[in-house]
Design an enzyme around this catalytic site. Structure first.
Site, mmCIF file in Angstrom:
data_model
loop_
_atom_site.group_PDB
_atom_site.id
_atom_site.type_symbol
_atom_site.label_atom_id
_atom_site.label_comp_id
_atom_site.label_asym_id
_atom_site.label_seq_id
_atom_site.Cartn_x
_atom_site.Cartn_y
_atom_site.Cartn_z
ATOM 1 N N ASP A 676 0.840 -1.207 0.000
ATOM 2 C CA ASP A 676 0.000 0.000 0.000
ATOM 3 C C ASP A 676 0.873 1.254 0.000
ATOM 4 O O ASP A 676 0.603 2.222 -0.725
ATOM 5 C CB ASP A 676 -0.921 -0.014 1.217
ATOM 6 C CG ASP A 676 -1.894 1.154 1.213
ATOM 7 O OD1 ASP A 676 -2.726 1.241 0.284
ATOM 8 O OD2 ASP A 676 -1.820 1.998 2.120
ATOM 9 N N LYS A 680 1.398 4.292 -2.891
ATOM 10 C CA LYS A 680 1.287 5.728 -2.591
ATOM 11 C C LYS A 680 2.508 6.500 -3.069
ATOM 12 O O LYS A 680 2.390 7.563 -3.686
ATOM 13 C CB LYS A 680 1.081 5.926 -1.093
ATOM 14 C CG LYS A 680 -0.272 5.448 -0.586
ATOM 15 C CD LYS A 680 -0.397 5.622 0.922
ATOM 16 C CE LYS A 680 -1.758 5.181 1.420
ATOM 17 N NZ LYS A 680 -1.903 5.320 2.887
#
Length: 815
Positions: A676, A680
């Site tokens: 994750d 980003k």
């Protein structure tokens, strides 16, 4: 003298006729004349019956029986029994006369325009006669007047031209000694040769204006089924409202381009004689309505927006048009000979092409006629073959206030452009009273609403939201929209209208807007089976203005639809990182499509939940700054874990605690894997201008190798306990140096790393606590002291707030 006219919808049924009589009673104190249309739908039925007879279909008799029954039933309901017999007999005589004519059409298989006019005349002749008798039965001094006795025309059947000199004389002579209220048939007249003619569809308005002009009436009232002339068609624009007053010219322009409240020719006799025309509602008789008169005085820039469907463009172009005198004359003379009405003309100053708009039903006929006229030029390749483009509509913005007012066309084109509506052709007259554009017929409702907002509701914008994903973020978003609805409308002048919601199983649409409090529950009960393609198809078909698709899922199936959604000029707001962290090609394509189509693609919440990271970065780049490096703690979950993990605690226990508080994904390995965070920092890298792929991001996976693979969460935690010692070692090493563990993402010199490291007390990451995120932007301007963005980086509420902020941002752009 006052002349009133009631349309077909006003006299469609006996109760409605009785309502009209009640409306008329207060007028009986003054001198009046009343014009009536046929009962609602009768004229269309008469045309249909004559068509059946023309085709030799005996079914016309059944339809005729229905017409007979409807009129006889009206007599029985409106008139007392003791007076019915003679009236029923007269109605029966008229029906028999109609039957004879239709039988003739049936036998000879021929229906001339003259015959059709005669057939259509029975609607008004029956309605006016029955209503006059009903009024007499209620003690009103009334008299039936067949307008054929006093209105004289030429023999242009279907749309006869009135001989006003003869007509005015006959009308005045008829009224000279008449004291009864004259109940007049609308729509029909008599040719100088004695045949029945009609004044065109909706010609009853014209009939009323003819009588008003001849009698020098001080008012003409047109009673219909709406509250006057509206700013737009209320069937397509729900926020349309009544225009209190407008000029004759404005009303003529609006009625010509599709505003069906008043027949265009009605204006001419009234205008010449300066007779005010009132448009009033039979079903709301106390409402003042609209007055049409000589001046337009209320200072509005425009008075209305109207549309005309069923339009085809014919384009005549070629080098042979340049500088050649007489081409336009030949073109329009040809169309005139073929009785083709030209609705709109557009010609470029280059003279290379002439574009004309006509009714679609005449397109092929007009094309053949033009090509025959210019056959030599086409043969010599001086003029191209006539091009046809159909399925179009004309939308017209009308108002005397546009004259000498700069910016009107700019506002019009901006409103259409922001909603992705392509303009095929443009025309504006020298009067500056009308700007007309040709657009796709499928875009009419969207175009009318966009223009209505731009000109009449410019202080408020309606945002139509389509939400997929009703989990924690989606649910929080709906709650925020509901809580902030009044404040948004009052302070931001925005109205957020949620049209559809969906989860992975069901979807629910409501074109008027869903009730947010019960929306999700209603979806579960009333919703249909969810199909992402079906959802997108429906959203595109609705073609709403200021449409925003909100994706609160983590689904790649949803992001696969983004390009199609943006290509349909629907903006997207999403916290879903899958699209922007997929292939660079997909990322670039989405940005490009959004730019090309003028749609907004906002994903602020992809990186820092509610933190203004992407917008801040983009603002720096737009101002000419350059990124040197980006460092960030981009996972609220991992920051909570490592800011909570201190000496005396087991790493596995801290992860369990984070899961129990709802900070982690259902499977904590999704957080610990670092994927994750990698997504980003990849998004930030791309925003900074790097063309990187996800596999180019170096990621330290915090999930021990033996804890990976297919196993339950409980099994994972048991195995994780075996690695508490290794994590404790990392912690002690950091603490021995006076540092703290942080899971960081770093972009520097074109390379991206995501890893667990330690920072000293001078580093901005050192004091980070809880589930906060922090980003350090080092740029050419912010070099010695990097820009720091810090705040909550996890949780449904802050993420929903970020999504909500993006929605509002689009609303301000739409203005």
């Amino acid at each position: 003298m006052k002349v009133l006219k009631f349309g077909g919808s006003s006299v469609a049924t006996p109760p409605r006729i009785q309502n009209v009589i009640e409306v008329l009673k207060p007028y009986l104190k003054e001198e009046i004349a009343v014009v009536f249309s046929a009962f609602g739908g009768i004229t269309d039925t008469l045309i249909q019956i004559s068509t059946l007879a023309l085709e030799g279909k005996a079914a016309y008799k059944d339809k005729l029986t229905e017409i007979e029954k409807r009129h006889l039933d009206a007599v029985r309901e409106l008139i007392s029994i003791q007076k019915q017999s003679s009236i029923l007999a007269q109605v029966k005589i008229k029906i028999n006369e109609l039957e004879d004519v239709l039988h003739g059409v049936y036998l000879v298989k021929e229906r001339t325009p003259r015959t059709l006019d005669y057939i259509m005349s029975f609607g008004e002749r029956l309605s006016a006669y029955i209503i006059s008798e009903a009024m007499k039965d209620q003690g009103i001094s009334a008299s039936y007047l067949d307008a054929r006795n006093v209105i004289r025309t030429d023999n242009h059947f279907g749309y006869a031209k009135v001989d006003f000199e003869v007509t005015n004389k006959l009308i005045r002579e008829h009224f000279r000694n008449k004291k009864e209220v004259q109940i007049i048939t609308g729509f029909i007249a008599t040719a100088e040769t004695g045949e029945t003619t009609t004044l065109g569809r909706s010609g009853s308005d014209y009939t009323a204006a003819i009588f008003a002009a001849a009698l020098q009436a001080h008012d003409l009232e047109i009673w219909t089924d709406v509250d006057g002339m509206m700013t737009a068609d209320p069937r397509l624009v729900k926020k349309a409202f009544t225009v209190p007053q407008m000029s004759y010219e404005e009303a003529m322009e609006l009625s010509h381009f599709g505003a069906k409240v008043i027949f265009p020719a009605t204006m001419q006799p009234a205008m010449v004689n300066k007779i005010p025309i009132w448009i009033k509602n039979t079903f709301n008789p106390t409402f003042k309505g609209t007055v049409i008169h000589a001046e337009s005085t209320n200072g509005k820039l425009i008075k209305g927006i109207s549309s005309m469907n069923g339009i085809t463009l014919l384009n005549v172009q070629g080098s042979g048009l340049l500088g050649v005198v007489g081409v336009s004359m030949r073109l329009f003379a040809t169309l005139a000979r073929e009785r083709v009405n030209v609705i709109l003309i557009s010609q470029a100053s280059s003279e290379h092409s002439i574009c004309i708009a006509i009714e679609s039903t005449l397109a092929n006929h007009a094309k053949r006629a033009i090509e025959k006229e210019f056959q030599n030029e086409i043969r010599n390749e001086e003029i191209d073959e006539v091009q046809i483009e159909g399925d179009l509509s004309i939308v017209a913005v009308v108002g005397d206030g546009m004259k000498h007012s700069p910016g009107t066309s700019g506002r019009m084109f901006s409103a259409l452009g922001k909603n992705g509506i392509n303009i095929v052709a443009i025309a504006q007259g020298s009067s500056e009273r009308n700007i007309s554009v040709v657009i796709r017929q499928s875009d009419v409702a969207k175009g009318l609403n966009a223009l209505h907002e731009a000109f009449f509701l410019s202080d408020r914008k309606v945002l139509n939201v389509f939400l997929v994903g009703t989990g924690l973020i989606g649910n929080s978003l709906l709650q925020m929209i509901e809580d902030q609805f009044v404040k948004l409308a009052k302070e931001n002048l925005l109205e957020v209208n949620v049209i559809a919601i969906a989860n992975s199983k069901r979807m629910l649409f409501n074109e008027e807007g869903l009730t947010l409090k019960r929306g999700i529950e209603e979806m579960k009960v009333k919703g249909e089976a969810m199909s992402m393609m079906g959802f997108v198809d429906r959203m595109i078909t609705l073609n709403k203005t200021n449409s925003i698709f909100v994706d609160c899922t983590s689904s790649e199936e949803v992001t696969d639809c983004y390009e199609r959604i943006l290509a349909s000029n629907i903006s997207i707001v999403t916290p879903n990182k899958k699209a922007n962290s997929g292939s660079y090609e997909k990322y670039y394509s989405l940005k490009n499509v959004a730019f090309q189509r003028g749609a907004k693609f906002l994903y602020e919440t992809n990186v820092g939940a509610g933190l203004p990271v992407i917008n801040t970065l983009n603002d720096l780049l737009l101002s000419g700054d350059k990124v040197i490096s980006i460092e960030g703690v981009l996972s609220g979950t991992l920051n909570y874990i490592f800011s909570t993990y201190t000496t005396g605690k087991k790493f596995s226990d801290v992860v369990k605690e984070a899961k129990e508080k709802g900070y982690t994904e259902p499977d904590p390995r999704d957080d610990l894997s670092g994927k994750d965070v990698a997504r980003k920092i990849l998004i930030l890298s791309r925003e900074a201008g790097l063309q990187l792929e996800l596999d180019q991001v170096s990621v330290q996976n915090l999930v021990p190798e033996d804890c990976q693979g297919d196993m339950s969460v409980e099994q994972f935690f048991k195995k994780l306990e075996r690695h508490d010692a290794s994590f404790e070692k990392l912690l002690k090493t950091a603490e021995a140096k006076g540092e703290k563990l942080r899971y960081k993402a770093v972009l520097r010199e074109g390379k991206v790393k995501v890893e667990l490291g330690s920072v000293d007390s001078h580093h901005p990451f050192y004091s980070l606590s809880g589930s906060d995120n922090i980003i350090l932007l080092t740029t050419e301007r912010y070099h010695e002291r990097p820009m720091v963005i810090r705040g909550p980086g996890a949780g449904a509420t802050v993420t929903a707030a970020g999504v909500f902020a993006d929605i509002i941002r689009i609303g301000h752009y739409a203005k």
